[in-house]
Motif scaffolding. Structure first.
Motif, PDB file in Angstrom:
ATOM      1  N   SER A   8      22.636 -32.456 -20.007  1.00 39.42           N
ATOM      2  CA  SER A   8      23.329 -31.367 -19.308  1.00 39.42           C
ATOM      3  C   SER A   8      23.385 -31.634 -17.807  1.00 39.42           C
ATOM      4  O   SER A   8      24.439 -31.458 -17.175  1.00 39.42           O
ATOM      5  N   LEU A   9      22.272 -32.076 -17.231  1.00 39.46           N
ATOM      6  CA  LEU A   9      22.249 -32.381 -15.799  1.00 39.46           C
ATOM      7  C   LEU A   9      23.166 -33.557 -15.469  1.00 39.46           C
ATOM      8  O   LEU A   9      23.865 -33.536 -14.446  1.00 39.46           O
ATOM      9  N   ILE A  41      14.599 -23.691 -18.498  1.00 36.44           N
ATOM     10  CA  ILE A  41      13.892 -24.970 -18.427  1.00 36.44           C
ATOM     11  C   ILE A  41      13.687 -25.393 -16.979  1.00 36.44           C
ATOM     12  O   ILE A  41      12.649 -25.945 -16.622  1.00 36.44           O
ATOM     13  N   SER A  42      14.668 -25.118 -16.125  1.00 34.96           N
ATOM     14  CA  SER A  42      14.562 -25.475 -14.709  1.00 34.96           C
ATOM     15  C   SER A  42      13.682 -24.513 -13.929  1.00 34.96           C
ATOM     16  O   SER A  42      13.384 -24.748 -12.767  1.00 34.96           O
ATOM     17  N   GLN A  43      13.325 -23.416 -14.562  1.00 34.73           N
ATOM     18  CA  GLN A  43      12.492 -22.380 -13.948  1.00 34.73           C
ATOM     19  C   GLN A  43      13.126 -21.815 -12.682  1.00 34.73           C
ATOM     20  O   GLN A  43      12.481 -21.660 -11.649  1.00 34.73           O
ATOM     21  N   ARG A  48      23.008 -22.871  -8.450  1.00 32.18           N
ATOM     22  CA  ARG A  48      23.128 -23.805  -7.323  1.00 32.18           C
ATOM     23  C   ARG A  48      21.937 -24.747  -7.266  1.00 32.18           C
ATOM     24  O   ARG A  48      22.067 -25.927  -6.963  1.00 32.18           O
ATOM     25  N   ARG A  49      20.755 -24.235  -7.559  1.00 32.03           N
ATOM     26  CA  ARG A  49      19.556 -25.080  -7.580  1.00 32.03           C
ATOM     27  C   ARG A  49      19.649 -26.103  -8.702  1.00 32.03           C
ATOM     28  O   ARG A  49      19.243 -27.243  -8.545  1.00 32.03           O
ATOM     29  N   ILE A  50      20.201 -25.710  -9.828  1.00 32.10           N
ATOM     30  CA  ILE A  50      20.385 -26.633 -10.945  1.00 32.10           C
ATOM     31  C   ILE A  50      21.360 -27.739 -10.554  1.00 32.10           C
ATOM     32  O   ILE A  50      21.147 -28.905 -10.887  1.00 32.10           O
ATOM     33  N   LEU A  53      19.475 -30.164  -8.541  1.00 39.83           N
ATOM     34  CA  LEU A  53      18.638 -30.987  -9.418  1.00 39.83           C
ATOM     35  C   LEU A  53      19.477 -32.063 -10.109  1.00 39.83           C
ATOM     36  O   LEU A  53      19.032 -33.194 -10.289  1.00 39.83           O
ATOM     37  N   ALA A  54      20.694 -31.711 -10.497  1.00 42.82           N
ATOM     38  CA  ALA A  54      21.564 -32.657 -11.184  1.00 42.82           C
ATOM     39  C   ALA A  54      21.947 -33.821 -10.265  1.00 42.82           C
ATOM     40  O   ALA A  54      22.109 -34.951 -10.731  1.00 42.82           O
TER      41      ALA A  54
END
Length: 58
Positions: A8-9, A41-43, A48-50, A53-54
């Motif tokens: 997904s990321l 899962i990313s807590q 935007r934070r995800i 992370l990606a």
């Protein structure tokens, strides 16, 4: 589960998605985690934070 998270990321990064709406449109065509599972899962509650992370995923 970890493989689906990484996939997904990677899709977010590869397709240069900018928001949650664009990501949700992909769910119909690809086997990805839904946005709520990805947030869990990313807590984080921020998509935007995800996205940040990606960008760090190889």
């Amino acid at each position: 589960m970890k493989e689906a998270y990484l996939k997904s990321l990677q899709m977010i990064k590869r397709l240069d998605l900018k928001n949650e709406k664009q990501y949700n449109e992909l769910l119909k065509n690809y086997l990805l985690l839904n946005s709520e599972s990805l947030k869990y899962i990313s807590q984080t509650r921020s998509f935007r934070r995800i996205i940040r992370l990606a960008e760090e995923v190889v």
